[in-house]
Design an enzyme around this catalytic site. Structure first.
Site: not given
Ligand code: 5GP
Length: 184
Positions: A107, A169
């Protein structure tokens, strides 16, 4: 669990089982070729990457080893801060190893860039990333994954390892939750 079992909770299916498996097979072919003759250690990030890992390794034609890490990102609400705490570390010593991190979704990419830096300081021969999904924000990060399953829009998705409040999940597809689920 299938989206058909959740008619009131899912607003749309983003990726079907077939689309996911077809892409995993393509990436497995690339990984087999890229790491030919090298000893590869796959590092799955708990808990979201469990299903990706389980299916991905079965598409590979080479020997690989698997290890797991659990990390928690400090932040307010759904926004991660990039400050990461290791909840479960690797069992294996990765010095001199070729490491491929297996992630469910990128993300902001903050968690992943911390992780890649952390693993690189342990003397790995190489550290690369495979993420099944990537959101637009992650494209801006300096650390770019070597393998990306699908670029998806800025929506909150569940299924195939991804949760909302620890649910969904075990959904076979990757889907967009109906906003009513968040509402209560
Ligand atoms: P970032 O890249 O922002 O550091 O974090 C990524 C984490 O945020 C992923 O491993 C997941 O746990 C959570 N995450 C980000 N976007 C989503 C989404 O659309 N759905 C879900 N279920 N988790 C997300």
């Amino acid at each position: 669990m299938d989206v058909d079992h959740l008619p009131t909770e899912i607003s749309s299916v983003l990726l079907t089982e077939e689309q996911i498996q077809e892409r995993l097979e393509q990436i497995a072919t690339e990984v087999d070729a890229d790491y030919q003759g090298r000893d590869l250690l796959l590092v799955g990030i708990l808990k979201g990457a469990t299903l990706v890992m389980a299916d991905f390794v079965r598409h590979l034609k080479s020997h690989v080893q698997m290890d797991w890490m659990a990390v928690s990102s400090y932040g307010s609400g759904t926004q991660s801060s990039g400050v990461v705490r290791i909840l479960k570390d690797l069992d294996a010593d990765i010095s001199g190893r070729h490491v491929l991190v297996v992630e469910d979704i990128l993300d902001t990419g903050l968690t992943l860039s911390w992780l890649v830096r952390n693993l690189s300081t342990r003397g790995a021969a190489s550290v690369e990333v495979f993420t099944l999904l990537r959101k637009p924000e992650a494209v801006k990060m300096p650390v770019s994954p070597r393998y990306v399953g699908f670029d998806i829009p800025e929506v909150f998705v569940v299924g195939y390892g991804l949760d909302y409040a620890e649910r969904y999940r075990n959904l076979r597809q990757i889907a967009v939750l109906d906003p009513r689920v968040y509402g209560g």
